[in-house]
Scaffold this motif. Structure first.
Motif, short mmCIF file in Angstrom:
data_model
loop_
_atom_site.label_atom_id
_atom_site.label_comp_id
_atom_site.label_asym_id
_atom_site.label_seq_id
_atom_site.Cartn_x
_atom_site.Cartn_y
_atom_site.Cartn_z
N UNK A 30 0.77 -1.18 -0.24
CA UNK A 30 0.11 -0.34 -0.24
C UNK A 30 1.47 1.36 0.04
N UNK A 31 0.07 2.34 -0.82
CA UNK A 31 1.56 2.95 -0.65
C UNK A 31 0.23 4.80 -0.31
N UNK A 32 1.51 5.74 -0.35
CA UNK A 32 0.07 6.81 -0.47
C UNK A 32 -0.18 7.69 -1.37
N UNK A 36 -6.50 15.04 -6.33
CA UNK A 36 -6.20 16.04 -6.71
C UNK A 36 -7.67 16.40 -7.38
N UNK A 37 -8.53 17.95 -6.39
CA UNK A 37 -9.36 18.37 -6.14
C UNK A 37 -10.10 19.38 -7.23
N UNK A 44 -3.30 15.20 0.15
CA UNK A 44 -2.10 14.33 0.72
C UNK A 44 -3.64 13.82 1.40
N UNK A 45 -3.79 11.87 1.26
CA UNK A 45 -4.30 10.93 2.13
C UNK A 45 -3.41 9.75 2.55
N UNK A 122 5.03 6.68 1.03
CA UNK A 122 4.99 7.49 0.22
C UNK A 122 3.68 7.92 -0.78
N UNK A 123 3.74 8.83 -1.11
CA UNK A 123 2.99 9.67 -2.28
C UNK A 123 3.05 9.61 -3.25
N UNK A 124 2.83 7.87 -3.87
CA UNK A 124 2.97 7.69 -5.47
C UNK A 124 2.15 7.94 -6.26
#
Length: 161
Positions: A30-32, A36-37, A44-45, A122-124
């Motif tokens: 699992x990754x971040x 984008x609203x 960031x989630x 990490x946000x990927x």
């Protein structure tokens, strides 16, 4: 890994996920995810701290966290921020003609059938909010699809216990 056609990933996302797979041999990585609203702002989630969980830890820390914990945090049931071993993913794909909910049901079933999950902090993945997408538009409720998804999930859960 799953990527929606209107979303995108960091340029080195596959490399980072492959390295995590090689380092941990986890069933699920699992990754971040960043959302984008409508105003093009990136949110960031957050979901879980970095690290490898075994089956016992998954049961204690993740099962109740799949939907939502008491603080409103959740693992998230989207497939887009996960890499899942092929044998687990293939055996939990929902074979129904449905548009909404099938990824959540598959994701939950995969987590129930995983012996290990690695959280890569990490946000990927970048999810672009699209107000005209299927998941954001109101349509008549299809009870048959919901029953099919619920029955699939119940059968997967009963197979585990």
């Amino acid at each position: 890994m799953f990527v929606d056609s209107d979303d995108y990933m960091e340029i080195n996302a596959v490399e980072k996920v492959v390295n995590a797979i090689n380092d941990t041999s986890a069933d699920i990585i699992c990754f971040g995810m960043s959302i984008i609203n409508k105003q093009r702002k990136i949110i960031k989630y957050d979901f879980h701290e970095n690290g490898l969980l075994n089956k016992n830890e998954i049961e204690k820390q993740i099962y109740s966290f799949l939907i939502c914990d008491v603080k409103g945090k959740r693992l998230g049931t989207s497939l887009c921020n996960k890499a899942i071993k092929a044998n687990i993913a293939k055996s939990n794909i929902v074979d129904v003609n449905t548009i909404i909910g099938e990824d959540s049901v598959c994701s939950i079933a995969c987590v129930y059938n995983a012996n290990s999950i690695y959280f890569l902090n990490e946000y990927l993945y970048y999810y672009r909010y699209n107000s005209s997408s299927t998941s954001h538009t109101r349509k008549p409720f299809n009870l048959n699809n919901s029953k099919t998804l619920l029955n699939f999930l119940i059968n997967q859960y009963l197979a585990v216990i």
